[in-house]
Design an enzyme around this catalytic site. Sequence first.
Site, PDB file in Angstrom:
ATOM      1  N   SER A 192       0.811  -1.217   0.000  1.00 13.70           N
ATOM      2  CA  SER A 192       0.000   0.000   0.000  1.00 13.70           C
ATOM      3  C   SER A 192       0.845   1.268   0.000  1.00 13.70           C
ATOM      4  O   SER A 192       0.386   2.320  -0.449  1.00 13.70           O
ATOM      5  CB  SER A 192      -0.947   0.010   1.200  1.00 13.70           C
ATOM      6  OG  SER A 192      -0.230  -0.145   2.412  1.00 13.70           O
ATOM      7  N   HIS A 207       0.606   4.730   7.228  1.00 15.50           N
ATOM      8  CA  HIS A 207       0.388   5.358   5.923  1.00 15.50           C
ATOM      9  C   HIS A 207       0.539   6.877   6.015  1.00 15.50           C
ATOM     10  O   HIS A 207       0.436   7.455   7.094  1.00 15.50           O
ATOM     11  CB  HIS A 207      -0.995   4.988   5.388  1.00 15.50           C
ATOM     12  CG  HIS A 207      -1.127   3.529   5.068  1.00 15.50           C
ATOM     13  ND1 HIS A 207      -1.634   2.612   5.965  1.00 15.50           N
ATOM     14  CD2 HIS A 207      -0.795   2.835   3.955  1.00 15.50           C
ATOM     15  CE1 HIS A 207      -1.626   1.410   5.415  1.00 15.50           C
ATOM     16  NE2 HIS A 207      -1.119   1.508   4.203  1.00 15.50           N
ATOM     17  N   ASP A 254      -3.950   5.566  12.287  1.00 10.85           N
ATOM     18  CA  ASP A 254      -2.984   4.991  11.355  1.00 10.85           C
ATOM     19  C   ASP A 254      -1.698   5.809  11.384  1.00 10.85           C
ATOM     20  O   ASP A 254      -1.667   6.950  10.923  1.00 10.85           O
ATOM     21  CB  ASP A 254      -3.578   4.979   9.950  1.00 10.85           C
ATOM     22  CG  ASP A 254      -2.692   4.291   8.924  1.00 10.85           C
ATOM     23  OD1 ASP A 254      -1.520   4.019   9.233  1.00 10.85           O
ATOM     24  OD2 ASP A 254      -3.169   4.040   7.797  1.00 10.85           O
TER      25      ASP A 254
END
Length: 415
Positions: free
Chosen positions: A156, A389, A386
């Site tokens: 990702s 990311h 998070d």
Amino acid sequence: MPEMMDSFNRTASFNRRALSFSSPRVHRRRWGPSPFLVFVGFLVFCFFIIIASGYINASPSSNQAFDGYSDSSSNGSVGVCDVFEGSWVQDDNYPLYNASECPFVEQGFNCLGNGRMDKDYLKWRWKPRNCDIPRFNVHNVLEHLRGKRVVFVGDSMSRTQWESLICFLMTGVEDKKDVYEVNGNQITKRIRFLGVRFSSFNFTVEFFRSVFLVQHGWVPKNVPRRVRSTLKLDKLDNNSREWVNSDILIFNTGQWWVPGKLFETGCYFQVGGSLKLGMSIPTAFKLALGTWASWIETTIDTNRTQVFFRTFEPSHWGNETHRHCNVTLHPMSDTKGGDKSIFSDTILEVVKHMTVPVTVLHVTSMSAFRSDAHVGTWSDGQPVSDCSHWCLPGVPDVWNEIVLSHMLTLHGLSR
């Protein structure tokens, strides 16, 4: 920004044999050569030294641990600038694009659009110690990419970089409808292939999801019950055949090489037909990268394809449980050890011994300062914060600036 020379100084990291000159045994005689012959001999000797040195320095690098600029200082001297050594400085010319105006930004990465109130995290530029990464004329980049194929392969984090590049390039396209996903897909982490076509310039920017780079297969027969699947360390991912015939090929892996994604899910390592229950993750990671390196050397035409491998991107979790995420207002002044990674070290080591040119984007240290730039709680309704990311715009934009600078200077093009 200060002017800098356009040549991108590529640092060779491969092993070379030392060129030694031993002193010959001299027999003394009563007579000696004339001064003229001594002078001629000296010139010949110097000529061969120059030729030998030129051969070594001109030999193509089989690998690159990092890339730098040649930076011309005010006194005319030229030095090498390592673009990965530097600091973050505030710059009101950033960000490079508006994520809310780019249909290819995954909603979960658009922190500003998801309610983040402070905007300081958008205003930071990476400043190498002895030079600057130049701002680009996006139209020049689009023209250079005309008819080409850019491919990202990885997890990702790679998809985030893919989205970042597309959004930057779209700022130079007048009719946004000329940019579209080739299969009409929405941007999501569940799809293994995403490809965006810039039809006015006849090029594509593609992403292939391959979190380990090697094959993830079902459990072999006659194994312990705890084994539910295996990583075949000696076989590259099944979609690797789709990566060939690209012009720019950018890899990453690392985020999934953790016990929580492997052993705790019943995934263990396999080499050939042999299950390796006791193999450590670092050992397996190095074997997988060796498989990748062999594939690059035997499959990719590096005369056409520029190959990059991006190092590990540090996270900023408050503890090892990955449940506490404290996104700061500004970059940290100290990396607190986040600039070190066994995965990054392994990538550098493997590439060092490759026989074809591969450029390592050593982003670990520069990214380790950016505790302010993570998604945090500004995602798309996810129940947990998070700190892995990155928000877009943000840190991945700088990774792309470095790639583009390398690309353009390698071909002697203006920015």
